[in-house]
Design an enzyme around this catalytic site. Structure first.
Site, PDB file in Angstrom:
ATOM      1  CB  SER A 190       2.895   4.245   4.124  1.00 28.63           C
ATOM      2  OG  SER A 190       3.544   3.658   5.246  1.00 28.63           O
ATOM      3  CE  LYS A 192       1.465   7.541   5.148  1.00 26.21           C
ATOM      4  NZ  LYS A 192       2.074   8.437   6.122  1.00 26.21           N
ATOM      5  CG  HIS A 205     -26.892  17.898  30.267  1.00 27.00           C
ATOM      6  ND1 HIS A 205     -26.648  18.789  29.249  1.00 27.00           N
ATOM      7  CD2 HIS A 205     -26.070  18.269  31.286  1.00 27.00           C
ATOM      8  CE1 HIS A 205     -25.702  19.646  29.617  1.00 27.00           C
ATOM      9  NE2 HIS A 205     -25.343  19.352  30.858  1.00 27.00           N
ATOM     10  CG  HIS A 258      -0.680   3.822   7.564  1.00 28.77           C
ATOM     11  ND1 HIS A 258       0.469   4.472   7.992  1.00 28.77           N
ATOM     12  CD2 HIS A 258      -0.239   2.680   6.971  1.00 28.77           C
ATOM     13  CE1 HIS A 258       1.533   3.756   7.707  1.00 28.77           C
ATOM     14  NE2 HIS A 258       1.135   2.665   7.075  1.00 28.77           N
ATOM     15  CG  ASN A 259       1.007   8.110   9.497  1.00 21.78           C
ATOM     16  OD1 ASN A 259       1.038   7.181   8.690  1.00 21.78           O
ATOM     17  ND2 ASN A 259       1.700   9.210   9.320  1.00 21.78           N
ATOM     18  CD  GLU A 311       4.157   4.918  11.380  1.00 19.17           C
ATOM     19  OE1 GLU A 311       4.939   5.832  11.711  1.00 19.17           O
ATOM     20  OE2 GLU A 311       3.734   4.767  10.213  1.00 19.17           O
ATOM     21  NE  ARG A 361     -23.469  15.147  30.089  1.00 23.09           N
ATOM     22  CZ  ARG A 361     -24.297  15.357  29.086  1.00 23.09           C
ATOM     23  NH1 ARG A 361     -25.279  14.488  28.852  1.00 23.09           N
ATOM     24  NH2 ARG A 361     -24.175  16.405  28.307  1.00 23.09           N
TER      25      ARG A 361
END
Length: 468
Positions: free
Chosen positions: A128, A182, A451, A185-186, A189, A445
């Protein structure tokens, strides 16, 4: 010239700058690109430096000392597999291949498994910092076998950005750990960029500030605790005039934003892990809806918004917006680090979150002053489940969440969309509730799908015939 220490495949701007970076730190480099014209351009640009540009993969691999350290800077996906296929016959056991692109972490784990079966070592490494970072010092996020990392450590730590806390590079963990970090991280960002865009939109279209006035507000914020790379470039962008029209250039940019996949992958894997990252997900969706430009233009002629206008003290409003921005930025980091914590356990990465915060302090796109208290929080509480629970951030929210609430309220009243701000508020409000209405949801549900449910007053799993 002797054998080269590092090989780089892919001599675009990033690859070229990384080669220059390594060479400037004392590590001779061999470079290769499938594009002959690019090879020629780079060879001319690096004339006189300890960089050899090879014309074939065979020459390239023969120029490297062993075990070879080969760093690929090619687009994610099929191009990575193509390079691995083509270079494999020229490699020897224990050679190390680094994928420095934004590859999907599960692809990285597949490649590592396949290559290691033949005695090769594979590293997925997030890079980066863009073009300038590649040349002067990026944030590097390597993941793979730790013993392999030791063969790379000297060159990577010298090439990485340097801060008072050390090189912005550290061993993160096995498998796809580097590309996973990464990816998140993005995702962070995406969230912070969307938050900045919303603050800009709110100041301009709600409070009525001019472009230069918005720029001045951001400059004031950036001078103190909200300093960050993304805010710095926002200030530069807002100040740029179009040479032809003399108007702010940003006002002439088409309002559609693109994405390369990492933000989407962050949201998708968070859902797979069962981690709530609503601000990061909303930021991906904001880009998607921005892409429907023609539809939005048509809808703007049919759908009518509120008629309310901003009224109030502008100075007080901007002070509140500042705190709303800070809380939302913190929420972006909190959600990202929560996803990293859960993913580390699920995928057995063994991530050190304090170290992750440290290597993001320099070089990378989300570097910010906020990373100092974030690092301290994880250092002092290694088992911290969520940044919002750390004393500094819980105090921020307890004392200033009203500012975020007021900003979201005013956006709703005037009709200015604020998905990052509003989803951060919802995230905080949901996280602080001891009891949510999911009891009704689970009962629903159980009604239509049997469920089952658990009770708060006794142990066990229950099913009820609700209509009998």
């Amino acid at each position: 010239m002797g054998k080269q220490h590092l090989g780089i495949i892919g001599l675009g701007v990033m690859g070229k700058n990384l080669a220059l970076n390594a060479e400037s730190k004392g590590f001779p480099v061999a470079g290769f690109d499938v594009d002959a014209s690019k090879r020629a351009q780079v060879a001319e640009a690096v004339r006189g430096k300890k960089i050899v540009v090879s014309n074939s993969l065979q020459d390239f691999t023969q120029a490297l000392e062993t075990p070879r350290r080969i760093w690929m800077m090619v687009p994610a996906g099929k191009p990575v597999d193509a390079v691995l296929h083509d270079i494999n016959p020229h490699l020897s056991p224990d050679d190390i291949l680094i994928d420095g692109g934004n590859s999907y972490f599960k692809d990285t784990e597949r490649r590592a498994k396949d290559l290691e079966a033949s005695g090769l070592r594979f590293f997925g490494m997030g890079v980066s910092g863009g073009e300038e970072g590649a040349l002067h010092g990026p944030s590097l996020m390597p993941g793979g076998r730790e013993e392999s990392y030791r063969h790379l450590e000297a060159v990577l730590t010298k090439m990485a950005a340097q801060t008072e806390d050390g090189a912005c590079c550290t061993y993160l963990g096995p498998g796809g750990a580097g590309h996973y970090v990464k990816m998140v991280h993005n995702g962070i960002e995406y969230g912070i960029m969307q938050t900045l865009c919303e603050a800009y939109d709110i100041m301009k279209n709600l409070a009525g500030l001019s472009g230069p006035e918005v720029r001045d507000v951001f400059a004031e914020w950036n001078a103190a605790d909200l300093n960050s790379f993304l805010m710095e470039i926002t200030i530069v962008v807002l100040g740029k005039l179009d040479p032809e029209t003399k108007k702010p250039l940003v006002d002439l940019v088409l309002d559609t934003a693109e994405q390369k996949g990492t933000g989407k992958w962050t949201a998708q894997d968070a859902m797979d892990l069962g981690v709530a990252v609503p601000t990061l997900t909303a930021s991906v969706l904001a880009r998607i809806i921005s892409g429907a430009k023609a539809d939005r233009v048509a809808a703007s002629k049919i759908l009518i918004g509120p008629s309310a206008k901003f009224s109030g003290d502008r100075k007080s409003f901007l002070a509140n917006l500042r705190q709303a921005y800070k809380i939302t930025a913190v929420a972006c980091y909190a959600q990202g680090f929560e996803q990293l914590r859960v993913a580390s356990n699920e995928y057995h990465y063994g991530l050190n979150l304090a170290e992750t915060a440290r290597i993001w302090k320099g070089g990378c796109i989300i570097r910010a002053k906020l990373l100092d208290p974030i690092r301290v929080a994880f250092q002092s509480q290694p088992g911290l489940k969520n940044l919002l629970l750390a004393q500094e951030f819980s105090r921020l929210i307890n004392e200033n969440s009203g500012c975020l609430r007021e900003a979201v309220k005013m956006c709703a009243e005037v009709g200015v969309p604020c998905p990052a701000f509003s989803n951060s508020l919802t995230y905080i409000d949901s996280y602080r509730q001891a009891r949510l209405p999911a009891n009704l949801l689970q009962a629903q549900r159980d009604y239509f799908g049997a469920h089952t449910y658990r009770r708060i007053d006794k142990e066990g799993v229950f099913h009820t015939e609700w209509d009998k």
